[in-house]
Design a protein around this motif. Structure first.
Motif, mmCIF file in Angstrom:
data_model
loop_
_atom_site.group_PDB
_atom_site.id
_atom_site.type_symbol
_atom_site.label_atom_id
_atom_site.label_comp_id
_atom_site.label_asym_id
_atom_site.label_seq_id
_atom_site.Cartn_x
_atom_site.Cartn_y
_atom_site.Cartn_z
ATOM 1 N N LYS A 42 -10.421 -7.721 63.066
ATOM 2 C CA LYS A 42 -12.407 -8.484 62.610
ATOM 3 C C LYS A 42 -12.972 -7.267 62.205
ATOM 4 N N GLN A 43 -14.476 -8.038 61.197
ATOM 5 C CA GLN A 43 -14.935 -8.250 60.859
ATOM 6 C C GLN A 43 -16.666 -8.245 60.755
ATOM 7 N N LYS A 44 -17.393 -7.659 60.208
ATOM 8 C CA LYS A 44 -18.481 -8.588 60.024
ATOM 9 C C LYS A 44 -19.308 -8.172 59.337
ATOM 10 N N GLN A 45 -19.659 -9.037 58.449
ATOM 11 C CA GLN A 45 -20.232 -8.825 57.160
ATOM 12 C C GLN A 45 -21.785 -10.085 56.869
ATOM 13 N N ALA A 46 -22.769 -9.241 56.493
ATOM 14 C CA ALA A 46 -24.234 -10.729 56.648
ATOM 15 C C ALA A 46 -24.303 -11.255 57.164
ATOM 16 N N ILE A 105 -21.901 -12.308 59.409
ATOM 17 C CA ILE A 105 -20.754 -13.817 59.367
ATOM 18 C C ILE A 105 -19.669 -12.536 59.965
ATOM 19 N N ASP A 106 -19.243 -13.146 61.105
ATOM 20 C CA ASP A 106 -18.104 -12.711 61.851
ATOM 21 C C ASP A 106 -16.772 -13.071 61.963
ATOM 22 N N SER A 164 -3.892 -16.965 63.190
ATOM 23 C CA SER A 164 -5.383 -17.814 63.561
ATOM 24 C C SER A 164 -6.110 -17.122 63.702
ATOM 25 N N ALA A 165 -7.859 -17.674 63.832
ATOM 26 C CA ALA A 165 -9.399 -17.321 62.958
ATOM 27 C C ALA A 165 -10.653 -18.134 64.025
ATOM 28 N N THR A 166 -11.266 -17.027 63.984
ATOM 29 C CA THR A 166 -12.052 -17.865 64.682
ATOM 30 C C THR A 166 -13.347 -17.307 63.283
ATOM 31 N N VAL A 167 -14.657 -18.165 63.019
ATOM 32 C CA VAL A 167 -15.614 -17.247 62.128
ATOM 33 C C VAL A 167 -16.868 -18.128 62.624
ATOM 34 N N ASN A 168 -17.484 -16.814 63.062
ATOM 35 C CA ASN A 168 -18.646 -17.075 63.650
ATOM 36 C C ASN A 168 -18.754 -17.589 65.068
#
Length: 770
Positions: free
Chosen positions: A77-81, A83-84, A95-99
């Motif tokens: 789990k990562q949040k930066q500028a 972008i989640d 699998s992944a989700t972006v925002n």
């Protein structure tokens, strides 16, 4: 924060379960965050990283489970500028989700070596299964956790063990170098295989386990004569300076806490202040005010964005303002790369009284010498690439490693429609570049080279043989040398535009010594010229040039080297290079048809990556010349300036020529050793405006190959290639002489190259000692 990739190599079943580890994260010596890592006896682990730097907060957590040394599941789990990102791996699926937007699920087979961007604790057994008796690099494959486990190839180089003091006790550590993603990352592990830290020198970033700081000591600290970090630092953001026309430019500043006044280091950038402010507190702690300013029309600064044009006056106005501030001692230096190198020369030719020294790194020259035109030839792919980064008010540096939106449309004519076709949007400054097809149309802005004779301040020039703006350093150094300025220094490495970040370029590896520790050099420079400290700068070699082929640094008294001698090799028969011309040598010819250029597939190409330096000389048939010397009887080391005298005629009123210098080994493999020389023949008489030539008339053109220092081995040949296109790096010359903004008609050029005693086409270079 931009950060290079970090490697995770395999966990072993025998890995001991350690206490939780805390890593301090620093940038330029300033703490910017912390990582907490813990692995439990059941094989599960957690790693949490929080970073706050330059107004950006990064939160990253990674958890998962090992079975022995095999990673079987993880969740990131990562949040930066803004972008989640959330990513998961289990049962062979990633699998992944972006925002919040789901990405396609994919099947992934994890290896036993892993990487994750902000989680150094997972590297615990990274190197323990590598043979320590193997000398040189070892190839490894790594599963990239941040990309769902996709494997990439990297290189590890083991170094000799050493000992450091920890809590008063001597402990053994083992250092390694990891080469990945174009970066060198230095790691160290302790005797139990636990990672105690890692550093990325080019970014001044370090992750260091508490108590092991001695393993990653600041390399500058050993120079006791240099300014020490004795000050606290404070940072002010969003400060404004009014230019002479009322436009406000915005800057951030880091300054020492305490009684001033202080000298100032100024950086001016079109790319946003955040990146350049990362090292600001390092300087403030050493007694310097460090300012990073958005150029006109960029990010928070007001005004219209007309690249390069306003930098002379804006640079001077900014420096004059600094000198008037109560915290300023009236002395200003500048540093910065690329555009931030050019703005230093632009300001210097205006001669602001407070500007005392500069460090221009990989700096372009005038508008007609590199970007947007190189000796009158319009750069195509590099211009579009850069335009794509800065076409919006806020720079999009994420596009630097992405393919252009529509590279399949690079053949679009006229060129005024090219930005629309390739980028999907009309960019006014790109159209203006096409209209400004001579120095006469750049006056009062992007035209500083002719005024360098008026600059008297010290300059430390830095560039690389593969730097796409390297002609700027060559040009600016030569101009200052011609003006008799003795207070100039030069460093030429085997580097691309991203200078001094890796020993590798494309398919070549120049060795770890090719990357220099430059922080102490910069501090010594500013201590000398801004503080007046006696720090032995006078012992610094005037010129440091890396000799490829021999792969070693040469310390020289000048460039060109004073003891060097010029040598010529003449064109003979359109195939040979000989020490003397043939009195009645026959001409050679080739055809250039702009319709027949090849359009490479660039749809998935990262234009920042260096490709192979191997060139296909056999593939040059009727569209160019290939010339070779006899095999050398002994090693030969050459240096710049390097040029080609080309006697030619053609059937058209306008055309281009390109010349490529290569090293041909005994097996016939040819490698490019310098960036090519080029010329649009309409500019032979001057870059002020294009002038059509007369078909059938013989002309002499001199094409300057970019600087290099290279050693040809015994048995190798010196090779030269001549042609009339380097598409898509450069726009096609359509051979009609029409203005390039609107030209669409095409003619075929029949090129004739003369090679006799009266018209002796020849390669010229300097022979260096050693």
């Amino acid at each position: 924060m931009r950060r290079a990739l970090l490697l995770l190599l395999p966990f072993l079943a025998s890995l001991s379960i350690a206490d939780p580890i805390i890593y301090d994260i620093t940038q330029a010596g300033t703490k910017i965050g912390q990582n907490d890592f813990e692995r439990k006896p059941d094989g599960s682990f957690t790693s949490v990283t929080i970073i706050d730097v330059a107004g950006i907060r990064i939160e990253s957590s990674l958890s998962g489970s090992f079975k022995g040394d095999q990673l079987v599941s993880f969740e990131l789990k990562q949040k930066q500028a803004g972008i989640d990102i959330q990513g998961k791996y289990a049962n062979g699926k990633a699998s992944a989700t972006v925002n919040g937007k789901a990405q396609p699920e994919k099947a992934v087979k994890l290896g036993k070596r892993y990487f994750s961007n902000y989680h150094p604790g997972l590297t615990g057994s990274m190197f323990t299964n590598l043979p320590t008796n193997v000398q040189g690099p070892q190839k490894v494959k790594i599963s990239i956790i941040d990309a769902g486990g996709v494997e990439i190839e990297a290189t590890v180089v083991a170094k000799s063990p050493r000992k450091i003091m920890k809590d008063g006790v001597e402990v053994a550590i083992r250092p390694f170098t990891l080469q990945i993603g174009g970066q060198d990352i230095e790691f160290a592990v302790n005797e139990s295989g636990t990672t105690i830290g890692e550093t990325i020198a080019s970014q001044k970033v370090a992750f260091v386990a508490k108590g092991f700081e001695a393993a990653f000591a600041d390399p500058v600290a050993k120079y006791k004569e240099l300014s020490r970090p004795t000050f606290e630092a404070k940072v002010l953001r969003g400060e404004k300076v009014k230019m002479r026309d009322g436009v406000n430019l915005v800057h951030d500043v880091a300054m020492p806490v305490g009684d001033g006044p202080f000298p100032t280091i100024l950086v001016r950038t079109p790319y946003g202040r955040t990146g350049s402010m990362l090292g600001a507190e390092w300087w403030a702690k050493r007694g310097y005010v460090y300012i990073v300013q958005d150029c006109r029309g960029r990010h928070d600064s007001e005004g219209a964005w007309d690249p390069f044009v306003p930098e002379r006056r804006d640079g001077k106005d900014t420096i004059d303002w600094i000198a008037k501030q109560t915290w300023s001692d009236g002395k200003v230096g500048m540093i910065g790369a690329s555009y931030s190198g050019l703005v230093q020369w632009a300001a210097a030719v205006e001669r602001p009284a407070a500007l005392k020294c500069i460090i221009p790194q990989v700096s372009p020259p005038d508008a007609m010498l590199n970007i947007p035109y190189d000796q009158g030839v319009f750069m195509l792919l590099p211009n579009l690439w850069w335009t794509n980064l800065v076409r919006d008010k806020v720079s999009r540096m994420d596009r630097a490693t992405q393919p252009l939106p529509h590279p399949e449309k690079l053949l679009t004519l006229p060129l005024s429609k090219l930005d629309d076709a390739v980028l999907g949007v009309n960019v006014p400054f790109f159209d203006n570049w096409l209209k400004r097809d001579g120095m006469g149309k750049w006056q009062g802005g992007f035209d500083f080279v002719s005024d360098l004779k008026n600059v008297q301040i010290p300059a430390l020039h830095i560039s690389g043989w593969w730097d796409g703006d390297g002609i700027g350093t060559k040009t600016n150094w030569a101009a200052m040398r011609a003006a008799g300025r003795a207070n100039q220094w030069l460093i030429y490495g085997p580097w691309p535009h991203a200078f001094n970040t890796s020993p590798k370029f494309g398919d070549l590896n120049y060795g770890s010594d090719s990357v220099l520790e430059l922080d102490s050099v910069y501090l010594r420079w500013f201590d000398t010229w801004l503080k007046g400290k006696s720090v032995l700068w006078e012992k610094t070699p005037k010129v440091q040039a890396f000799v490829t082929g021999a792969n070693k640094w040469a310390k020289l008294a000048d460039w060109p080297e004073k003891a060097s001698s010029e040598q010529k090799l003449y064109f003979v028969g359109g195939k040979e290079l000989r020490p003397a011309p043939v009195a009645k040598g026959k001409s050679a010819g080739f055809t250039y048809d702009p319709r027949k250029v090849e359009l490479p597939d660039l749809k998935s190409t990262n234009l920042m990556e260096g490709g192979s330096t191997i060139v296909d000389m056999a593939g040059v048939k009727g569209d160019g010349l290939v010339l070779k010397s006899k095999p050398l009887s002994a090693p030969l080391t050459i240096g710049g300036p390097i040029s080609v005298d080309l006697y030619f005629s053609t059937n058209v009123v306008s055309t281009d020529f390109f010349v490529f210098l290569v090293d041909v080994d005994p097996k016939g493999v040819a490698r490019l050793i310098a960036l090519p020389g080029k010329l649009d023949v309409r500019y032979m008489s001057g870059l002020d405006k294009p002038r059509l030539i007369q078909p059938g008339k013989t002309y002499k053109a001199t094409l300057g190959i970019w600087d290099t220092a290279h050693q040809f081995k015994k048995g190798h040949r010196i090779g030269l290639m001549v042609n009339s296109t380097l598409f898509p790096n450069y726009a096609r010359n359509l051979n009609t002489g029409e203005p390039i903004f609107s030209a669409t008609k095409i003619k075929v050029a029949k090129q004739v190259i003369y090679q006799d005693a009266k018209r002796p086409s020849a390669l010229r270079f300097r022979v260096l000692g050693g």
